[in-house]
Design a protein around this motif. Structure first.
Motif, PDB file in Angstrom:
ATOM      1  N   ILE A 153       0.855  -1.194   0.000  1.00  0.00           N
ATOM      2  CA  ILE A 153       0.000   0.000   0.000  1.00  0.00           C
ATOM      3  C   ILE A 153       0.894   1.248   0.000  1.00  0.00           C
ATOM      4  O   ILE A 153       0.662   2.200  -0.751  1.00  0.00           O
ATOM      5  CB  ILE A 153      -0.954  -0.013   1.221  1.00  0.00           C
ATOM      6  N   GLU A 154       1.928   1.191   0.808  1.00  0.00           N
ATOM      7  CA  GLU A 154       2.823   2.359   0.881  1.00  0.00           C
ATOM      8  C   GLU A 154       3.538   2.628  -0.449  1.00  0.00           C
ATOM      9  O   GLU A 154       3.745   3.778  -0.825  1.00  0.00           O
ATOM     10  CB  GLU A 154       3.838   2.161   2.012  1.00  0.00           C
ATOM     11  N   ALA A 181      -7.610   2.628   1.989  1.00  0.00           N
ATOM     12  CA  ALA A 181      -6.446   3.145   1.250  1.00  0.00           C
ATOM     13  C   ALA A 181      -6.698   3.229  -0.259  1.00  0.00           C
ATOM     14  O   ALA A 181      -5.998   3.952  -0.960  1.00  0.00           O
ATOM     15  CB  ALA A 181      -5.240   2.240   1.509  1.00  0.00           C
ATOM     16  N   PHE A 182      -7.684   2.471  -0.746  1.00  0.00           N
ATOM     17  CA  PHE A 182      -7.823   2.336  -2.206  1.00  0.00           C
ATOM     18  C   PHE A 182      -8.911   3.235  -2.792  1.00  0.00           C
ATOM     19  O   PHE A 182      -9.903   3.531  -2.141  1.00  0.00           O
ATOM     20  CB  PHE A 182      -8.110   0.870  -2.560  1.00  0.00           C
ATOM     21  N   ASP A 183      -8.690   3.612  -4.036  1.00  0.00           N
ATOM     22  CA  ASP A 183      -9.680   4.423  -4.754  1.00  0.00           C
ATOM     23  C   ASP A 183     -10.671   3.541  -5.506  1.00  0.00           C
ATOM     24  O   ASP A 183     -11.784   3.966  -5.794  1.00  0.00           O
ATOM     25  CB  ASP A 183      -8.971   5.320  -5.789  1.00  0.00           C
ATOM     26  N   LYS A 201       1.857   7.489  -6.075  1.00  0.00           N
ATOM     27  CA  LYS A 201       0.787   8.469  -6.310  1.00  0.00           C
ATOM     28  C   LYS A 201       1.310   9.879  -6.012  1.00  0.00           C
ATOM     29  O   LYS A 201       1.114  10.804  -6.801  1.00  0.00           O
ATOM     30  CB  LYS A 201      -0.379   8.126  -5.374  1.00  0.00           C
ATOM     31  N   LYS A 202       1.995  10.004  -4.879  1.00  0.00           N
ATOM     32  CA  LYS A 202       2.568  11.314  -4.492  1.00  0.00           C
ATOM     33  C   LYS A 202       3.545  11.809  -5.539  1.00  0.00           C
ATOM     34  O   LYS A 202       3.627  12.996  -5.839  1.00  0.00           O
ATOM     35  CB  LYS A 202       3.298  11.171  -3.157  1.00  0.00           C
ATOM     36  N   TYR A 259      -4.333   7.000  -9.561  1.00  0.00           N
ATOM     37  CA  TYR A 259      -5.186   6.387  -8.539  1.00  0.00           C
ATOM     38  C   TYR A 259      -4.673   4.993  -8.237  1.00  0.00           C
ATOM     39  O   TYR A 259      -3.972   4.388  -9.055  1.00  0.00           O
ATOM     40  CB  TYR A 259      -6.641   6.321  -9.026  1.00  0.00           C
ATOM     41  N   MET A 260      -5.053   4.477  -7.035  1.00  0.00           N
ATOM     42  CA  MET A 260      -4.609   3.130  -6.671  1.00  0.00           C
ATOM     43  C   MET A 260      -5.806   2.243  -6.355  1.00  0.00           C
ATOM     44  O   MET A 260      -6.801   2.694  -5.777  1.00  0.00           O
ATOM     45  CB  MET A 260      -3.634   3.185  -5.487  1.00  0.00           C
ATOM     46  N   LEU A 264       2.343   2.076  -3.412  1.00  0.00           N
ATOM     47  CA  LEU A 264       1.384   2.743  -4.306  1.00  0.00           C
ATOM     48  C   LEU A 264       1.163   4.196  -3.863  1.00  0.00           C
ATOM     49  O   LEU A 264       1.069   5.107  -4.702  1.00  0.00           O
ATOM     50  CB  LEU A 264       0.046   2.004  -4.336  1.00  0.00           C
ATOM     51  N   GLN A 265       1.082   4.403  -2.546  1.00  0.00           N
ATOM     52  CA  GLN A 265       0.861   5.781  -2.063  1.00  0.00           C
ATOM     53  C   GLN A 265       2.025   6.686  -2.461  1.00  0.00           C
ATOM     54  O   GLN A 265       1.839   7.837  -2.853  1.00  0.00           O
ATOM     55  CB  GLN A 265       0.679   5.778  -0.531  1.00  0.00           C
ATOM     56  N   LYS A 266       3.227   6.128  -2.391  1.00  0.00           N
ATOM     57  CA  LYS A 266       4.413   6.921  -2.750  1.00  0.00           C
ATOM     58  C   LYS A 266       4.380   7.242  -4.255  1.00  0.00           C
ATOM     59  O   LYS A 266       4.612   8.383  -4.667  1.00  0.00           O
ATOM     60  CB  LYS A 266       5.675   6.122  -2.397  1.00  0.00           C
TER      61      LYS A 266
END
Ligand SMILES: NC(=O)c1ccc[n+]([C@@H]2O[C@H](COP(=O)([O-])OP(=O)(O)OC[C@H]3O[C@@H](n4cnc5c(N)ncnc54)[C@H](OP(=O)(O)O)[C@@H]3O)[C@@H](O)[C@H]2O)c1
Length: 326
Positions: free
Chosen positions: A129-130, A161-163, A136-137, A143-144, A132-134
């Motif tokens: 998850i992290e 956490a997900f879109d 995205k940033k 989107y994830m 994907l978040q990174k």
């Protein structure tokens, strides 16, 4: 073709109700896929869904999209190396996978990147998850999402956490309707349906015995190691083997309920009538089927009475172990 686009949950992506899946693109030449993809885009399909592990699909899609002037989105998945059976869920592997997808697809940002059906343990660890978040940033993905089914998908939805969520939804795959969709709708997730035609398995058999025979024929053609790996995975999870679609179709006897109707059309319109579903990703490499599917969605949602009958049939016949096909 005339159909309304749908906003993918909380994502700012206005999607055609039909997407193009690419699970079998690796079997086709660049020229064939250029023709297929350009035809799809020219007729209003505005996204293609792929995965790092679909052979050379990403590369071919990248080339086709470069040679088209029609704007579109591209969605991919990560978590396996070249093959579905080779998990790659470490931070390093996922990060490298996203970089590879960007290069192969020839884009600076992938509109949606999904975790390709990892288990709960991996989700709980949080690394994927992290990553994907990174990404995205950093603007590498917009989107994830999580692509998968059952308890893992429910867990993914609940993380917040997900879109988006992509899950199996079709005439022979209705588990997710009650298991995943209420929570997904509540959290305003974008909902994509995979396997919306249940792999068109109705065409092969109409009774349980011939469905089982054909399953045996198919298993004999598979790579033995792959079959063994799948069986080991199923046994390790202590889950009964979910029956193949052809068996489900035979037991559901939709043939009686739907009689002379066109099952491909009914299947697609059924999936798109499920409350909350934004778009259905149909895997096809046939221009004829692509155009036919577009004509089907032009007819809109199923008549409520028919939708209700199909749901009732499932509720009456489906066994507990008819879990969503992965
Ligand atoms: N775990 C995951 O994340 C996961 C798992 C499965 C699938 N997916 C994604 O979801 C997409 C769709 O799933 P899928 O391809 O397995 O299943 P599907 O879309 O339910 O079925 C695809 C099959 O249906 C046939 N077909 C398409 N249109 C048809 C029509 N009008 N009449 C008769 N047959 C038709 C295709 O053959 P032709 O090529 O001959 O048209 C193909 O054999 C995949 O491409 C992939 O992107 C993801």
């Amino acid at each position: 073709m005339k159909f309304e686009k749908r906003m993918l949950g909380k994502c700012n992506l206005l999607l055609s109700p039909l997407g193009l899946g690419s699970g079998f693109f690796f079997r086709h030449s660049q020229a064939e896929l250029d023709a297929l993809i350009h035809l799809a885009l020219e007729n209003g399909i505005n996204y293609i869904e792929t995965a790092e592990c679909y052979g050379d699909a990403e590369e071919k899609i990248g080339k086709s999209l470069k040679s088209s002037s029609v704007e579109s989105y591209v969605f991919s998945k990560c978590g396996h190396k070249d093959d579905h059976e080779q998990p790659a869920w470490t931070r390093k592997e996922l990060t490298e996978s996203i970089e590879r997808s960007l290069k192969r697809l020839q884009v600076e940002c992938i509109d949606l990147m999904q975790l390709h059906s990892c288990n709960k343990g991996i989700l709980k660890k949080g690394d994927c998850i992290e990553v994907l978040q990174k990404a995205k940033k950093e603007g590498k993905i917009r989107y994830m999402g999580y692509s998968g089914d059952g308890a893992e998908a429910l867990y993914a939805i609940k993380t917040g956490a997900f879109d988006t969520i992509m899950t199996s939804l079709g005439l022979a795959d209705q588990e997710s309707i009650d298991l995943l969709l209420p929570e997904s709708r509540e959290n305003k997730l974008g909902i994509l349906a995979k396997r919306p035609l249940s792999n068109a398995m109705w065409s092969s058999n109409t009774d349980v015995l011939s469905a089982k025979r054909s399953l045996w024929q198919r298993l004999k053609q598979y790579n033995l190691e792959r079959v063994k790996h799948r069986l080991r995975r199923l046994l390790a999870g202590n889950q009964p083997m979910p029956p193949f679609y052809s068996e489900r179709f035979a037991e559901l006897e939709y043939f009686k309920l739907l009689q002379e109707m066109d099952l491909a059309e009914i299947a697609l319109r059924f999936t798109l009538s499920i409350p909350g579903v934004h778009s259905a990703v149909v895997g096809t490499t046939s221009k004829e089927n692509l155009l036919k599917n577009l004509r089907s969605i032009e007819k809109g949602e199923l008549e409520p009475e028919l939708y209700r009958k199909i749901r009732e049939r499932w509720q009456l016949v489906a066994k507990k172990h008819w879990t969503a096909r992965r």
